[in-house]
Design an enzyme around this catalytic site. Structure first.
Site, PDB file in Angstrom:
ATOM      1  N   ALA A 154       0.682  -1.102   0.535  1.00 37.50           N
ATOM      2  CA  ALA A 154      -0.216  -0.230  -0.281  1.00 37.50           C
ATOM      3  C   ALA A 154       0.673   1.478   0.035  1.00 37.50           C
ATOM      4  O   ALA A 154       0.170   2.619   0.139  1.00 37.50           O
ATOM      5  CB  ALA A 154      -0.924  -0.147   1.446  1.00 37.50           C
ATOM      6  N   ALA A 155       2.226   1.420  -0.615  1.00 37.66           N
ATOM      7  CA  ALA A 155       2.833   2.312  -0.696  1.00 37.66           C
ATOM      8  C   ALA A 155       2.765   3.391  -0.967  1.00 37.66           C
ATOM      9  O   ALA A 155       2.715   4.958  -0.377  1.00 37.66           O
ATOM     10  CB  ALA A 155       4.437   1.898  -0.252  1.00 37.66           C
ATOM     11  N   GLY A 156       1.973   2.512  -2.608  1.00 34.70           N
ATOM     12  CA  GLY A 156       1.743   3.678  -3.481  1.00 34.70           C
ATOM     13  C   GLY A 156       0.275   4.571  -3.002  1.00 34.70           C
ATOM     14  O   GLY A 156       0.157   5.964  -2.648  1.00 34.70           O
ATOM     15  N   ASP A 157      -0.391   3.660  -2.465  1.00 38.84           N
ATOM     16  CA  ASP A 157      -1.802   3.936  -1.946  1.00 38.84           C
ATOM     17  C   ASP A 157      -1.280   5.422  -0.994  1.00 38.84           C
ATOM     18  O   ASP A 157      -2.189   6.366  -0.284  1.00 38.84           O
ATOM     19  CB  ASP A 157      -2.982   3.195  -1.446  1.00 38.84           C
ATOM     20  N   GLY A 173       0.993  -5.267   5.781  1.00 40.83           N
ATOM     21  CA  GLY A 173      -0.296  -5.483   5.676  1.00 40.83           C
ATOM     22  C   GLY A 173      -0.968  -3.908   4.381  1.00 40.83           C
ATOM     23  O   GLY A 173       0.407  -3.256   3.522  1.00 40.83           O
TER      24      GLY A 173
END
Length: 300
Positions: free
Chosen positions: A240-243, A278
């Site tokens: 989820a780093a891009g989010d 996660g």
């Protein structure tokens, strides 16, 4: 300072996450380790990311009537996101099957479920877009809905941010309504033919090309082209780093920060997210982003 008003138009999925020493090759079975069931989907993730980064955030999308849908709504509510307009459709919620290797790299298969039913914006949904400072959208829901939302937001004077993921060619009507396009190198190539931001400026006025641990590359039609360094951390899971990056970027831009500064702050958000396993559970708070943004570890 008033909180930035953010509306996210996008997907909501239940993420089924398995850790393994290596990603399986076609036809191969790999013995895994830790397993978790975590609310996700790029829409929900970016809504939670924007909320934790300091925004007042509403989520427009659809969940199923199954047990996953109940859990998804409860967890998104608990994160502080306004889900008053989140639709519930009979049937299955969206699901993402995610495998994460020992280096934090991942593979993801998404089945849309209720997300595929999110079509034709309602009057209250259009009103929410008009009341926002910025709209964020992605491509895990029908592209026709993304286009409709971007056009409606632009007409109302709301800034539009499109995270063009997963990668695909995009209709001109959608690109014409985008104020800021956020893409990785694969997505940039799918839209503009090159792994650079400049070719995309023929379609949109501003582009952020994310470069993982190396940071990001910002370019606009005014001639600005700046490499923004990343923040070095020990990567546990990049899911989820891009989010986290996109949610934080939208909040910072809506707050009136200069765009290159906002990109740098968003890089810190992405790095902070990658330190944990996660999707929604790893998204950082504003304090965590500030701390990492100020500290050592910027990539050169």
């Amino acid at each position: 300072m008033n909180r930035a008003r953010v509306v996210v138009v996008g997907s909501t999925n239940m993420d089924l996450v398995a850790k393994a020493p290596a990603l399986p090759k076609p036809g191969e079975t790999v013995l895994g380790g830790e397993f978790a069931t975590i609310p996700g989907g790029k829409g929900a993730n970016q809504a939670i990311a924007a909320t934790r980064a300091g925004g007042a955030t509403r989520l427009l999308g659809a969940i199923g009537s199954d047990a996953f849908g109940v859990t998804l709504k409860a967890r998104i509510d608990a994160a502080g996101v306004d889900t008053g307009l989140l639709r519930v459709r009979y049937g299955a919620s969206g699901v993402a099957l995610i495998t994460v290797d020992a280096d934090g790299e991942n593979t993801i298969v998404v089945t849309p479920g209720a997300n595929a039913t999110f079509t034709d914006l309602t009057g209250p949904e259009r009103a929410a877009l008009a009341e926002a400072d910025v709209m964020i959208a992605q491509l895990e829901i029908p592209v026709e809905t993304v286009t409709e939302a971007a056009v409606a937001a632009r007409a109302a004077g709301t800034r539009t941010v499109l995270n063009a993921a997963p990668a695909r060619a995009l209709p001109a009507e959608l690109l014409d309504a985008v104020d800021l396009l956020v893409v990785n190198e694969t997505e940039a190539a799918a839209i503009g033919g090159e792994r650079r931001p400049e070719p995309l400026l023929a379609s949109v006025p501003r582009v952020v090309l994310t470069l993982g641990p190396e940071g990001a590359w910002y370019a606009d039609r005014d001639g600005t082209s700046v490499r923004v360094p990343g923040v070095r951390v020990e990567t546990v899971d990049s899911t989820a780093a891009g989010d986290a990056f996109t949610g934080a970027l939208a909040v910072a831009w809506a707050e009136g920060r200069e765009i290159v500064e906002a990109v740098g702050w968003a890089c810190a958000a992405g790095a902070a997210c990658a330190r944990k396993l996660g999707a929604s559970t790893s998204l950082p708070t504003r304090a965590e982003i500030d701390e990492l943004s100020r500290g050592p570890g910027r990539a050169s």
